[in-house]
Design a protein around this motif. Structure first.
Motif, PDB file in Angstrom:
ATOM      1  N   GLN A  76      23.653   2.380  25.918  1.00 47.94           N
ATOM      2  CA  GLN A  76      24.549   2.063  24.806  1.00 47.94           C
ATOM      3  C   GLN A  76      23.999   0.859  24.036  1.00 47.94           C
ATOM      4  O   GLN A  76      23.334   0.017  24.629  1.00 47.94           O
ATOM      5  CB  GLN A  76      25.957   1.760  25.331  1.00 47.94           C
ATOM      6  CG  GLN A  76      26.621   2.898  26.072  1.00 47.94           C
ATOM      7  CD  GLN A  76      26.976   4.077  25.166  1.00 47.94           C
ATOM      8  OE1 GLN A  76      26.740   4.066  23.949  1.00 47.94           O
ATOM      9  NE2 GLN A  76      27.551   5.111  25.769  1.00 47.94           N
ATOM     10  N   PRO A  77      24.224   0.760  22.732  1.00 44.42           N
ATOM     11  CA  PRO A  77      25.162   1.556  21.936  1.00 44.42           C
ATOM     12  C   PRO A  77      24.598   2.821  21.327  1.00 44.42           C
ATOM     13  O   PRO A  77      25.323   3.629  20.767  1.00 44.42           O
ATOM     14  CB  PRO A  77      25.549   0.589  20.818  1.00 44.42           C
ATOM     15  CG  PRO A  77      24.292  -0.184  20.581  1.00 44.42           C
ATOM     16  CD  PRO A  77      23.672  -0.371  21.935  1.00 44.42           C
ATOM     17  N   GLN A 123      24.295   8.098  18.563  1.00 42.69           N
ATOM     18  CA  GLN A 123      23.471   9.296  18.431  1.00 42.69           C
ATOM     19  C   GLN A 123      24.288  10.572  18.575  1.00 42.69           C
ATOM     20  O   GLN A 123      24.068  11.548  17.856  1.00 42.69           O
ATOM     21  CB  GLN A 123      22.353   9.263  19.483  1.00 42.69           C
ATOM     22  CG  GLN A 123      21.569  10.554  19.643  1.00 42.69           C
ATOM     23  CD  GLN A 123      20.639  10.849  18.476  1.00 42.69           C
ATOM     24  OE1 GLN A 123      20.596  10.095  17.511  1.00 42.69           O
ATOM     25  NE2 GLN A 123      19.917  11.943  18.560  1.00 42.69           N
ATOM     26  N   SER A 124      25.253  10.585  19.470  1.00 46.34           N
ATOM     27  CA  SER A 124      26.035  11.799  19.706  1.00 46.34           C
ATOM     28  C   SER A 124      27.247  11.918  18.802  1.00 46.34           C
ATOM     29  O   SER A 124      27.783  13.009  18.628  1.00 46.34           O
ATOM     30  CB  SER A 124      26.471  11.867  21.176  1.00 46.34           C
ATOM     31  OG  SER A 124      25.379  12.219  22.003  1.00 46.34           O
ATOM     32  N   GLU A 125      27.705  10.820  18.223  1.00 46.82           N
ATOM     33  CA  GLU A 125      28.874  10.884  17.345  1.00 46.82           C
ATOM     34  C   GLU A 125      28.516  11.129  15.888  1.00 46.82           C
ATOM     35  O   GLU A 125      29.248  11.800  15.173  1.00 46.82           O
ATOM     36  CB  GLU A 125      29.678   9.574  17.437  1.00 46.82           C
ATOM     37  CG  GLU A 125      30.600   9.515  18.636  1.00 46.82           C
ATOM     38  CD  GLU A 125      31.633   8.402  18.497  1.00 46.82           C
ATOM     39  OE1 GLU A 125      32.704   8.519  19.120  1.00 46.82           O
ATOM     40  OE2 GLU A 125      31.373   7.420  17.768  1.00 46.82           O
ATOM     41  N   HIS A 126      27.416  10.579  15.427  1.00 48.52           N
ATOM     42  CA  HIS A 126      27.144  10.669  13.983  1.00 48.52           C
ATOM     43  C   HIS A 126      26.669  12.080  13.624  1.00 48.52           C
ATOM     44  O   HIS A 126      25.845  12.663  14.323  1.00 48.52           O
ATOM     45  CB  HIS A 126      26.135   9.609  13.561  1.00 48.52           C
ATOM     46  CG  HIS A 126      24.694   9.985  13.758  1.00 48.52           C
ATOM     47  ND1 HIS A 126      24.111  10.058  15.003  1.00 48.52           N
ATOM     48  CD2 HIS A 126      23.730  10.297  12.871  1.00 48.52           C
ATOM     49  CE1 HIS A 126      22.849  10.397  14.861  1.00 48.52           C
ATOM     50  NE2 HIS A 126      22.590  10.554  13.581  1.00 48.52           N
ATOM     51  N   TYR A 155      19.473   1.429   9.912  1.00 51.52           N
ATOM     52  CA  TYR A 155      19.956   1.936  11.198  1.00 51.52           C
ATOM     53  C   TYR A 155      21.479   1.883  11.269  1.00 51.52           C
ATOM     54  O   TYR A 155      22.136   1.011  10.702  1.00 51.52           O
ATOM     55  CB  TYR A 155      19.337   1.157  12.361  1.00 51.52           C
ATOM     56  CG  TYR A 155      19.476  -0.333  12.287  1.00 51.52           C
ATOM     57  CD1 TYR A 155      20.639  -0.969  12.708  1.00 51.52           C
ATOM     58  CD2 TYR A 155      18.425  -1.118  11.829  1.00 51.52           C
ATOM     59  CE1 TYR A 155      20.770  -2.343  12.662  1.00 51.52           C
ATOM     60  CE2 TYR A 155      18.538  -2.503  11.778  1.00 51.52           C
ATOM     61  CZ  TYR A 155      19.712  -3.108  12.190  1.00 51.52           C
ATOM     62  OH  TYR A 155      19.846  -4.472  12.137  1.00 51.52           O
ATOM     63  N   LEU A 156      22.029   2.832  11.991  1.00 51.76           N
ATOM     64  CA  LEU A 156      23.473   2.960  12.111  1.00 51.76           C
ATOM     65  C   LEU A 156      24.033   1.936  13.100  1.00 51.76           C
ATOM     66  O   LEU A 156      23.554   1.805  14.226  1.00 51.76           O
ATOM     67  CB  LEU A 156      23.839   4.372  12.563  1.00 51.76           C
ATOM     68  CG  LEU A 156      23.592   5.467  11.522  1.00 51.76           C
ATOM     69  CD1 LEU A 156      23.624   6.845  12.170  1.00 51.76           C
ATOM     70  CD2 LEU A 156      24.605   5.382  10.394  1.00 51.76           C
ATOM     71  N   LEU A 157      25.067   1.245  12.653  1.00 48.72           N
ATOM     72  CA  LEU A 157      25.844   0.369  13.529  1.00 48.72           C
ATOM     73  C   LEU A 157      27.034   1.113  14.098  1.00 48.72           C
ATOM     74  O   LEU A 157      27.507   0.833  15.194  1.00 48.72           O
ATOM     75  CB  LEU A 157      26.321  -0.851  12.738  1.00 48.72           C
ATOM     76  CG  LEU A 157      25.216  -1.718  12.143  1.00 48.72           C
ATOM     77  CD1 LEU A 157      25.790  -2.685  11.127  1.00 48.72           C
ATOM     78  CD2 LEU A 157      24.477  -2.463  13.241  1.00 48.72           C
ATOM     79  N   ASP A 158      27.524   2.061  13.312  1.00 51.76           N
ATOM     80  CA  ASP A 158      28.627   2.914  13.735  1.00 51.76           C
ATOM     81  C   ASP A 158      28.640   4.112  12.784  1.00 51.76           C
ATOM     82  O   ASP A 158      28.311   3.970  11.596  1.00 51.76           O
ATOM     83  CB  ASP A 158      29.960   2.163  13.662  1.00 51.76           C
ATOM     84  CG  ASP A 158      31.064   2.847  14.466  1.00 51.76           C
ATOM     85  OD1 ASP A 158      30.757   3.824  15.187  1.00 51.76           O
ATOM     86  OD2 ASP A 158      32.226   2.407  14.371  1.00 51.76           O
ATOM     87  N   ALA A 159      28.998   5.262  13.287  1.00 48.49           N
ATOM     88  CA  ALA A 159      29.051   6.464  12.446  1.00 48.49           C
ATOM     89  C   ALA A 159      29.748   7.563  13.233  1.00 48.49           C
ATOM     90  O   ALA A 159      29.537   7.709  14.434  1.00 48.49           O
ATOM     91  CB  ALA A 159      27.651   6.920  12.055  1.00 48.49           C
ATOM     92  N   TYR A 160      30.575   8.317  12.532  1.00 45.80           N
ATOM     93  CA  TYR A 160      31.277   9.409  13.200  1.00 45.80           C
ATOM     94  C   TYR A 160      31.806  10.396  12.169  1.00 45.80           C
ATOM     95  O   TYR A 160      31.937  10.086  10.978  1.00 45.80           O
ATOM     96  CB  TYR A 160      32.434   8.875  14.062  1.00 45.80           C
ATOM     97  CG  TYR A 160      33.371   7.933  13.329  1.00 45.80           C
ATOM     98  CD1 TYR A 160      34.458   8.415  12.585  1.00 45.80           C
ATOM     99  CD2 TYR A 160      33.171   6.556  13.387  1.00 45.80           C
ATOM    100  CE1 TYR A 160      35.305   7.546  11.921  1.00 45.80           C
ATOM    101  CE2 TYR A 160      34.021   5.684  12.720  1.00 45.80           C
ATOM    102  CZ  TYR A 160      35.089   6.186  11.990  1.00 45.80           C
ATOM    103  OH  TYR A 160      35.922   5.327  11.323  1.00 45.80           O
ATOM    104  N   TRP A 203      28.141   2.972   8.890  1.00 41.48           N
ATOM    105  CA  TRP A 203      27.857   1.579   8.547  1.00 41.48           C
ATOM    106  C   TRP A 203      26.448   1.278   9.039  1.00 41.48           C
ATOM    107  O   TRP A 203      26.070   1.667  10.154  1.00 41.48           O
ATOM    108  CB  TRP A 203      28.863   0.645   9.206  1.00 41.48           C
ATOM    109  CG  TRP A 203      30.249   0.794   8.661  1.00 41.48           C
ATOM    110  CD1 TRP A 203      30.852   0.014   7.712  1.00 41.48           C
ATOM    111  CD2 TRP A 203      31.222   1.792   9.022  1.00 41.48           C
ATOM    112  NE1 TRP A 203      32.124   0.465   7.454  1.00 41.48           N
ATOM    113  CE2 TRP A 203      32.377   1.556   8.237  1.00 41.48           C
ATOM    114  CE3 TRP A 203      31.223   2.873   9.900  1.00 41.48           C
ATOM    115  CZ2 TRP A 203      33.516   2.350   8.332  1.00 41.48           C
ATOM    116  CZ3 TRP A 203      32.345   3.673   9.989  1.00 41.48           C
ATOM    117  CH2 TRP A 203      33.491   3.406   9.212  1.00 41.48           C
ATOM    118  N   VAL A 204      25.664   0.594   8.218  1.00 40.42           N
ATOM    119  CA  VAL A 204      24.253   0.444   8.551  1.00 40.42           C
ATOM    120  C   VAL A 204      23.824  -1.014   8.596  1.00 40.42           C
ATOM    121  O   VAL A 204      24.446  -1.892   7.991  1.00 40.42           O
ATOM    122  CB  VAL A 204      23.359   1.199   7.535  1.00 40.42           C
ATOM    123  CG1 VAL A 204      23.671   2.681   7.538  1.00 40.42           C
ATOM    124  CG2 VAL A 204      23.478   0.614   6.129  1.00 40.42           C
ATOM    125  N   GLY A 205      22.748  -1.240   9.328  1.00 40.00           N
ATOM    126  CA  GLY A 205      22.064  -2.525   9.346  1.00 40.00           C
ATOM    127  C   GLY A 205      20.689  -2.379   8.725  1.00 40.00           C
ATOM    128  O   GLY A 205      20.236  -1.273   8.435  1.00 40.00           O
TER     129      GLY A 205
END
Length: 834
Positions: A230-231, A236-239, A344-349, A367-369
């Motif tokens: 993680q993370p 990887q599996s949610e976005h 790169y993704l910080l969070d995505a779904y 949301w990206v970095g």
């Protein structure tokens, strides 16, 4: 545009007038200097940092010597940085008195974030079945009692390969991906590969890749199930976009495992064993580790130019300086799952109920970095980077991020770079959802009025394959002109962010006169020039785009393009770009649209000749990287595919055909005959897929025309039209095989023996005329300028040209109607289905 160029020219003259003024203060730096010295040529300083401090003091004290500027002159040699060179607002100059860090005459000073690894010795024991001495070993360097971490290693300036599970450029294919359990099944036939802490999976997914740290490998016979740290495991599996794919037609997502000692078995591979404190490397042919220069990167960032919104850095310049060997460690610390262009993704779904305030149909959020860069610039104006070299860098080369204006990047080399060559502007801040239109209360935050000109950007995105030559996010008044871009894993230039046609900060952006070639080396859904979102009063003009690499592991092997206006793109004028064929895509563009005009191989050859780097930077062209061992895409060719049967489901056929990536695809129908015409690759593959989708239809391919008239070849005094429309007809040849051969032979020699026929086609302004044959059935395609009328043009073929009548009369004896025609009918016109 002429006004902007005039301003740039004036600035250029002013800059160089100040740069070479005899009244400028001089501070000298040498590898043999000492920071306790005074900083003259005969008593130079040892570091650029101390020279910048000395310059800062001269400005603080308003020393008279700085009236026409300060020149920090760096002598030849390599300058090892223990920390980034930090440029502050207090280091700023003025238009009349800039501060310039400049190379001495004929010198190549290098600011490096790397460390040399020495004392290599051949291994005293065999490793992975290799004889002893094949693998070389060195002690891993430490700092503060810990081993230094890095993801790259260079031998004599050539990047080595992190030990991986596949040979050469080969990759394997995943078996499946289970998003619910966040695991992936892969083939696992090579049992010599063992799980080791720190191992990673490198996976291709549509227009991006991902680096995933492996938590565990569960082997079951010839397969294995991977779980991840993680993370990145959750992300990887949610976005949903881009994600791993499963495809019977093109193969599942490609991958390899890397960073394990058990995979070290091929020349050019290396591995860092932090537990034992050893570095292992297998030399390539001709490499002698006893004398080779082996470099690993230590610093992620070599230069930081950092101002504030109200006190920006300004009038600070770099000329002739090399920036080499930067590190980038985030993938080793948190994994790396990019959305696009390396962000790169910080969070995505995926949203259970689609829709956001900005886009009613949006079904995901992200949301990206932003990756680190060797040279990072924030809140800075009127900077120059000229004749510098950005080489051997792990992530981005140069990054003009936030609050940058009126900066010039001109005549530089960007080569051997892991990520984007150049980044410009915000790509959604970390707290800002990636699909939202970027608006600001203070326009000073927006990257604007930058000039990127006459740079060579080559061999980039060689670590993160989803990166590009030049990546621009939310920018305005940006000019990208006369650069050459080659050997790129993904796209050449990417302009825009947000996937939205909603008004935002972007406008007045110009991409002109660039030469882009040998791109799309690893990924597809790709273009020489790619755009996103609304950008009013922007233009893409007079670029030369050609030669696309053939990626062996692309998810969609035919989704490669020269020009690509993606979601929300609007406000662009796209014209006079030289491309070999009209392989372009307009995907879900904004309602205001874009102006497309004359983008083809018929535009003036001057566009090809003038594109790319101009004097005085032409010497950069000798540095262009092209991988001659890598194949190029086969150009699509004109093909007609005929479907014969009853009860056509036209909409289903249209939907099916859309996925075949046919250039200029059009459908034509007569009774139970449906013809798909366009430029396509591998028509047999298309026929096979159509057969699976429509098993009750007879399918025939018409390719390799027996006659091919092209206006641009035969009509020397006319200019081909930029847009065509096609007239499609069909007929049969008579059943006599001898007469069928005569018909074909007549067409093979027509240009020589019946030149009047081609002259008639020229008179009628036919753009092309092709005759295809399958068995004894003929398919005739006549292309005319868009908006013209065939009945009006056709009589011009015979006007004052009786030989055309003779030809037509001769051909009649060879032709007859297809099944279903009326007595006396020969050629049948098929109706275009819009």
């Amino acid at each position: 545009m002429h006004f902007n160029l005039k301003k740039i020219l004036i600035a250029f003259i002013l800059f160089f007038g100040a740069l070479f003024s005899v009244n400028a203060a001089e501070i000298w730096v040498s590898t043999k200097g000492n920071d306790a010295n005074v900083g003259t040529k005969t008593s130079p300083l040892a570091t650029v940092q101390m020279a910048v401090r000395k310059a800062r003091e001269l400005r603080r004290l308003k020393d008279a010597s700085i009236k026409d500027g300060i020149r920090i002159i760096v002598m030849d040699g390599t300058y090892h940085l223990n920390e980034p060179l930090f440029i502050r607002p207090e280091d700023s100059g003025t238009a009349d008195s800039p501060t310039t860090i400049i190379a001495d005459i004929n010198a190549k000073p290098i600011l490096t974030g790397g460390m040399e690894i020495t004392n290599w010795k051949p291994s005293e024991v065999g490793i992975n079945g290799l004889k002893k001495g094949i693998v070389w070993v060195a002690d891993a360097p430490t700092k503060a009692g810990e081993f230094i971490n890095y993801r790259q290693l260079w031998v004599n300036g050539k990047k080595a390969v992190r030990a991986k599970s596949t040979a050469g450029n080969e990759m394997d294919r995943i078996l499946s991906w289970d998003a619910a359990t966040e695991t992936c099944w892969i083939p696992y036939k090579d049992k010599s590969i063992r799980f080791e802490p720190g191992m990673e999976m490198f996976i291709v997914q549509w227009w991006a890749i991902a680096n995933l740290r492996i938590k565990n490998i569960e082997v079951v016979k010839d397969s294995a199930r991977l779980s991840f740290e993680q993370p990145e495991s959750r992300i990887q599996s949610e976005h949903p976009w881009p994600a791993p794919w499963i495809s019977k037609n093109n193969g599942n997502s490609a991958f390899y495992l890397n960073n394990g000692l058990s995979m070290l078995n091929e020349a050019g591979e290396w591995y860092l064993d932090k537990k034992k404190g050893k570095i292992y490397y297998i030399p390539r042919a001709g490499e002698n580790l006893a004398t080779a220069k082996v470099i690993v990167p230590v610093l992620e960032n070599l230069v930081q130019v950092q101002g504030t919104l109200d006190t920006p850095v300004h009038h600070f310049n770099f000329k002739g300086i090399s920036f080499e060997y930067s590190n980038w460690l985030r993938p080793s610390q948190q994994g790396h799952v990019p959305l696009q262009a390396g962000m790169y993704l910080l969070d995505a779904y995926k949203l259970k109920i689609p829709g956001t305030p900005n886009q009613a149909s949006l079904e995901n959020q992200a949301w990206v970095g932003r990756p680190r860069a060797a040279v990072e610039v924030n809140y800075a104006n009127n900077l120059w980077f000229e004749s510098c070299r950005f080489e051997h860098l792990s992530s981005t080369g140069l990054d003009l991020n936030k609050g940058t204006h009126h900066n010039t990047v001109k005549g530089n080399l960007f080569k051997d770079i892991g990520g984007n060559g150049i980044n410009l502007g915000v790509f959604s801040e970390e707290a800002f959802e990636a699909h939202l239109p970027y608006t600001v209360k203070d326009e000073r935050v927006v990257c604007s009025d930058e000039l990127i000109a006459d740079n060579l950007i080559t061999n980039v995105a060689n670590e993160d394959w989803g990166c590009v030559g030049v990546a621009a996010g939310f920018v305005k008044n940006l000019t990208i002109e006369h650069n050459e871009i080659s050997d790129v894993a993904y796209s050449g230039i990417s302009m825009g962010w947000g996937w939205t046609h909603t008004e935002n900060v972007m406008k007045n952006n110009v991409i002109i006169g660039n030469k882009i070639h040998h791109y799309a080396k690893h990924l597809h859904d790709v273009a020489g020039i790619y755009t996103l979102s609304s950008q009013p009063n922007s233009c893409i003009e007079e670029n030369y785009i050609d030669k696309v690499y053939n990626s062996p592991y692309a998810h969609d092997p035919f989704l490669w393009l020269y020009l690509y206006t993606d979601e929300g793109s609007q406000g662009f004028t796209i014209k006079n770009n030289w491309i070999p064929i009209q392989k372009t895509l307009k995907n879900n563009n904004g309602p205001q649209g874009n102006l497309w005009q004359d983008n083809n191989q018929f535009v003036s050859t001057k566009i090809k000749d003038n594109a790319g780097i101009r004097a005085p930077y032409s010497h950069l062209k000798k540095e262009v990287v092209v991988d001659a061992s890598w194949g190029l895409q086969e150009m699509p060719k004109a093909v007609a595919i005929e479907l014969i049967g009853k009860d056509f489901d036209i909409e289903k056929i249209k939907s099916t055909v859309k996925g075949f990536r046919i250039v200029g695809e059009e459908l034509y129908q007569w009774e139970n005959h449906l013809v798909i015409y366009g430029l396509m690759n591998q028509p047999e593959r298309t026929k096979r897929k159509l057969g699976l989708a429509f098993p009750n239809l007879e399918i025939k391919i018409y390719e390799n025309p027996v006659y091919d008239f092209q206006n641009f070849e035969r009509c020397k005094e006319s200019k081909p039209a930029s847009e065509w429309e096609n007239i499609v007809l069909t007929a049969n040849l008579v059943e006599d095989p001898k007469m069928q051969k005569e018909y074909v032979d007549y067409h093979k020699t027509q240009f020589e023996k019946w030149p009047e026929i081609a002259k008639g086609f020229c008179n009628a302004d036919f753009q092309q005329l092709q005759v295809f044959k399958n068995g004894r059935q003929l398919m005739l395609v006549i292309s005319i300028p868009k908006g013209e009328n065939f009945d009006k043009l056709n009589p011009k073929t015979t006007k004052n040209n009786p030989r055309v009548d003779d030809w037509n009369a001769l051909m009649k004896k060879y032709q007859t109607g297809i099944e279903g025609t009326k007595p006396g009918e020969t050629w049948i016109f098929l109706k275009n289905i819009k």
